[in-house]
Design a protein around this motif. Structure first.
Motif, PDB file in Angstrom:
ATOM      1  N   GLU A 196      -9.149  -0.726   3.776  1.00 57.90           N
ATOM      2  CA  GLU A 196      -9.666   0.431   3.032  1.00 57.90           C
ATOM      3  C   GLU A 196      -8.549   1.190   2.357  1.00 57.90           C
ATOM      4  O   GLU A 196      -8.667   1.618   1.213  1.00 57.90           O
ATOM      5  N   GLU A 197      -7.466   1.383   3.096  1.00 59.49           N
ATOM      6  CA  GLU A 197      -6.326   2.125   2.538  1.00 59.49           C
ATOM      7  C   GLU A 197      -5.760   1.408   1.324  1.00 59.49           C
ATOM      8  O   GLU A 197      -5.390   2.035   0.324  1.00 59.49           O
ATOM      9  N   VAL A 255       0.888   4.129  -3.135  1.00 57.63           N
ATOM     10  CA  VAL A 255       0.505   5.543  -3.043  1.00 57.63           C
ATOM     11  C   VAL A 255       1.636   6.441  -3.536  1.00 57.63           C
ATOM     12  O   VAL A 255       1.409   7.572  -3.927  1.00 57.63           O
ATOM     13  N   GLN A 284       0.838  -1.203   0.000  1.00 58.54           N
ATOM     14  CA  GLN A 284       0.000   0.000   0.000  1.00 58.54           C
ATOM     15  C   GLN A 284       0.872   1.253   0.000  1.00 58.54           C
ATOM     16  O   GLN A 284       0.637   2.207  -0.749  1.00 58.54           O
ATOM     17  N   ILE A 332      -7.287   1.755  -6.260  1.00 58.56           N
ATOM     18  CA  ILE A 332      -8.159   2.624  -7.070  1.00 58.56           C
ATOM     19  C   ILE A 332      -7.332   3.736  -7.686  1.00 58.56           C
ATOM     20  O   ILE A 332      -7.566   4.158  -8.817  1.00 58.56           O
ATOM     21  N   GLY A 333      -6.323   4.159  -6.942  1.00 62.57           N
ATOM     22  CA  GLY A 333      -5.469   5.234  -7.441  1.00 62.57           C
ATOM     23  C   GLY A 333      -4.600   4.852  -8.627  1.00 62.57           C
ATOM     24  O   GLY A 333      -4.098   5.719  -9.342  1.00 62.57           O
ATOM     25  N   GLU A 352      -7.345  -0.666  -0.624  1.00 61.23           N
ATOM     26  CA  GLU A 352      -8.305  -0.565  -1.710  1.00 61.23           C
ATOM     27  C   GLU A 352      -8.174   0.785  -2.414  1.00 61.23           C
ATOM     28  O   GLU A 352      -8.149   0.877  -3.638  1.00 61.23           O
ATOM     29  N   ARG A 353      -8.045   1.836  -1.600  1.00 60.57           N
ATOM     30  CA  ARG A 353      -7.901   3.174  -2.162  1.00 60.57           C
ATOM     31  C   ARG A 353      -6.626   3.278  -2.982  1.00 60.57           C
ATOM     32  O   ARG A 353      -6.586   3.923  -4.034  1.00 60.57           O
TER      33      ARG A 353
END
Lengths: 203, 580
Positions: free
Chosen positions: B264-265, B241, B237, B271-272, B267-268
């Motif tokens: 959640e992080e 990012v 993760q 998505i990014g 997943e985000r």
């Protein structure tokens, strides 16, 4: 008589007593199509990987050597380089298999709780992760573990689950990834009271 | 005067008088080495213009030519692709220390191509000394790709990371590497920013995560990142990012316990990653967290799950999110059900590779069958490349498959038990492969298996007019089979045969053919030393190399490797390789 020479020789069964190079039960020239597949490759005089292994194992009488080889049952002959898979992929499949195999035999560790009269033993493999494990411990010893946070350890209870790792150090349960915990945990101890609260306190 | 004749002669004069620098400008736009080969044959002027403008040279067999000859012909090379050992060395059929050492090439390149930028090696022996030499001698070096090579360790990678100041690509794949430590990653300089491709998925030792995170943050042009199994989801993760621009991602393990927040992080983070078109990873069957990937899958064209033993349900859910998938590599743990899901969800699929999860256990009945393959052929009409390992197959299924997908260019079917017939009719698989070559007129590569008689090879020789590569194992009945191939396939370049009853007659029937091919490999066949000697005597421009076959008991079997060369016999052959 002359033209039936072949028949006469067949009756004598000369083939059975013939000296030749090659593994027993093999012949040198037969059409491939009318043979069973196994017989055909046995006829190639090919020494399977397992045959050679067995020979070497009996030579140095070292069973351990044999165990390191293929995990397939030794009754099935293995052919060098078949099926055609790269060594890297082969080794990585082997590694995953060994991992699953050890996980199938169970990782049993002793669990002690401060004040309890006797210890328990659990199989770490049974649990999917920390939450699973901690719930089970709560049930087993009838107590409540607090909420875990990286900063403060287990808050809200007088118990703290700890474990002894490979280096002999006592660690707080939950800090490292679950897989790492499973392989490094030697025993569990549920600490209680002031000793428990001491862990996780920032100085 | 015939108007067409006069036009031709005027045009041919114009070609000869074409100004050199204009010709060179135009030719420098041509990349394909096959086109360039064609160009070089037009005329002396074009040959010269081509050789001056060539930047990338592709050498399919490192012994077909010498580094000196290459350097003499092409003075301005910046990028080299070199392939070494015969393909069967991947399956342990070539003894260690056979050769294909890159060092001799590097020594010449250091002299002739000091500005060399890229080196891509496949099946070469590379030592740590060679890697250190490479890092030291080539100041502009940018891209290193090692696939299926051996002889080096992670220490050699340290030299690359430390000294190659302009490195843009480090791609380490499936090598016989001595994995000592992950320290090499920490050897990149503090202010390093140029990396665009980093693939260390096949290395197992731990790298320093802080160093990796810093590297990823600083290399803003990083497009391809494939990490190894030890990188956890939480770490992944943090990398994602910092690199949302990634186009290709190889994840680490998916086994970590995640809190809801961490999930959640993650997943985000996925998505990014809006530009992801290729995904791979070593995932466990018990993974709970695959759904985090779903948002990133919409634009996926390549999914490599060949190190992820996913069950069919997990795969089905995953491919449901990959409507644009073009290439899929999987393990046979997905079974026919999984393949049906692929057929339903991926209409644009062009390439499918199904590897066996349990290749050595002949007792089990798991994996994929003819039904799975058939299903994919029905749902994915653009399919043209398949590598399929299975335990059972029928002629009827193969015939229907190629009827559904006549555009096959690469058809590699591996029925894992040697010499296994059609399991329904008990007949040889001749008609199935016959259907393949009759229907798929664009077929360039063929891998056959199962019980096969000479008839299969008659079919191949008669119909496979575009065939370039053929792999044969445990097949055929007599010399006639191999003869049909050599007589029939005009574009044949690579022929590799093992454990098949082809002897000297077959070998010698290819006398006219071998110089137009890259190579021939035969092992555990019926060729004898005398046959090979005869071949060598009649074709001095071929290298005919023999090795005693240690896997055979009779002491008379040889492995034969025949290839055309302009470099003469090998000067670096080990004692067990005899050039006749």
């Amino acid at each position: 008589m002359g033209s039936g020479g072949g028949g006469y020789e067949k009756d004598l069964n000369l083939e059975a007593t013939e000296l030749r190079l090659g593994l027993p039960g093999t012949t040198s020239s037969t059409a491939a199509t009318d043979q069973e597949p196994e017989a055909r490759h046995a006829r190639n005089n090919k020494r399977s990987l397992v045959d050679r292994c067995e020979e070497e194992a009996s030579k140095d009488a070292s069973r351990a050597l044999q165990k390191d080889h293929d995990s397939a049952p030794s009754s099935k002959a293995q052919i060098v380089g078949w099926p055609p898979i790269r060594s890297y992929r082969k080794n990585s499949l082997q590694a995953t298999k060994t991992e699953t195999e050890t996980s199938l035999t169970g990782i049993y560790v002793k669990v002690s709780m401060d004040g309890a009269p006797y210890l328990r033993k659990i199989d770490l493999n049974v649990y999917k992760g920390y939450s699973d494990l901690l719930k089970a411990l709560e049930n087993m010893f009838k107590f409540t573990i607090g909420d875990y946070s990286e900063r403060e350890g287990y808050k809200g209870s007088e118990f703290a689950p700890t474990y002894e790792d490979k280096d002999g150090d006592w660690m707080l349960v939950g800090d490292v990834p679950w897989e790492m915990f499973m392989t490094s945990c030697k025993r569990l101890r549920i600490m209680r009271g002031s000793e428990a609260r001491g862990l996780g306190c920032a100085v | 005067m015939d108007p067409s004749k006069s036009r031709d002669s005027a045009e041919s004069t114009r070609v000869i008088q074409f100004p050199n620098d204009v010709l060179e400008r135009i030719l420098s736009l041509i990349d394909s080495h096959r086109d360039r080969s064609a160009v070089s044959l037009v005329s002396k002027a074009w040959y010269n213009a081509e050789r001056w403008t060539r930047r990338h040279v592709f050498i399919g067999n490192c012994y077909a030519v010498s580094p000196q000859i290459v350097a003499r012909r092409f003075p301005n090379i910046r990028s080299v692709t070199l392939k070494g050992k015969p393909r069967f060395s991947d399956f342990n059929l070539v003894p260690p220390n056979w050769g294909a050492e890159v060092h001799a090439w590097l020594a010449v390149f250091a002299d002739q191509y000091p500005l060399l930028e890229e080196l891509r090696l496949k099946r070469m022996t590379v030592t740590d000394e060679s890697l250190k030499f490479l890092a030291r001698k080539f100041q502009k070096f940018r891209a290193l790709s090692l696939l299926s090579c051996d002889g080096f360790s992670t220490n050699g990678l340290e030299a690359i990371a430390t000294d190659c100041r302009h490195l843009t690509e480090l791609d380490i794949q499936e090598n016989g590497i001595d994995d000592i430590s992950g320290n090499w990653l920490s050897c990149f300089p503090e202010n390093f920013t140029s990396l665009e491709v980093l693939n260390f998925a096949s290395l197992s030792s731990d790298v320093n995560f802080d160093a990796l995170e810093r590297l990823v943050s600083q290399c803003k042009s990083l497009k391809i990142l494939k990490v190894n199994k030890n990188i956890t989801l939480e770490q992944l993760q943090r990398l994602l990012v910092r690199a949302p621009q990634l186009t290709e991602l190889g994840t680490g393990s998916f086994l970590q316990e995640l809190t809801a927040h961490q999930y959640e992080e993650l997943e985000r983070a996925f998505i990014g990653c809006k530009n992801l078109h290729a995904l791979s990873g070593s995932w466990e069957a018990t993974t709970l967290y695959l759904p985090v990937l779903y948002p990133a899958c919409t634009n996926l064209t390549f999914l490599n799950l060949s190190y992820a033993a996913l069950p069919s349900e997990e795969l089905a859910k995953l491919v449901a999110h990959c409507p644009h998938l073009q290439r899929l590599w999987v393990l046979d743990t997905i079974e026919d059900v999984g393949l049906q899901a692929v057929a339903s969800n991926c209409p644009l699929l062009e390439e499918l590779r199904v590897f066996p999860a349990d290749p050595y256990d002949q007792d089990i009945n798991r994996g994929v069958t003819e039904s799975g393959f058939l299903a994919v052929s029905l749902g994915c009409r653009k399919l043209h490349y398949v590598l399929y390992f299975c335990r059972q197959m029928t002629n009827a299924a193969v015939a229907r498959i190629v009827q559904n997908c006549p555009g096959f260019t690469h058809f590699r079917l591996c029925i894992m038990k040697p010499g296994q017939p059609d399991y329904v009719t008990n007949e040889p698989m001749d008609e199935g492969f016959g259907a393949v070559v009759k229907t798929c007129t664009n077929l360039r590569r063929l891998g056959v298996s199962g019980l096969l008689t000479d008839l299969t090879f008659e079919y191949i020789g008669r119909y496979a007019k575009n065939l370039e590569t053929l792999s044969v194992a445990f097949a055929g009945g007599s010399d006639r089979g191999m003869q049909c191939i050599l007589d029939g396939c005009p574009k044949l370049r690579k022929l590799e045969i093992r454990d098949s009853p082809f002897g000297n007659g077959a070998l010698l029937s290819g006398l006219e053919k071998y110089e137009s091919m890259r190579s021939l490999w035969m092992s555990a066949c019926k060729v004898t030393l005398n046959g090979c000697k005869m071949l060598a005597r009649q074709r001095p421009r071929l290298n005919v190399e023999v090795m005693k076959d240690e896997d055979m008991d009779d002491g008379q079997s040889y492995k034969v490797y025949v290839y055309r060369t302009v470099a003469g016999p090998r000067t670096d052959a080990p004692s067990f390789v005899h050039t006749l």
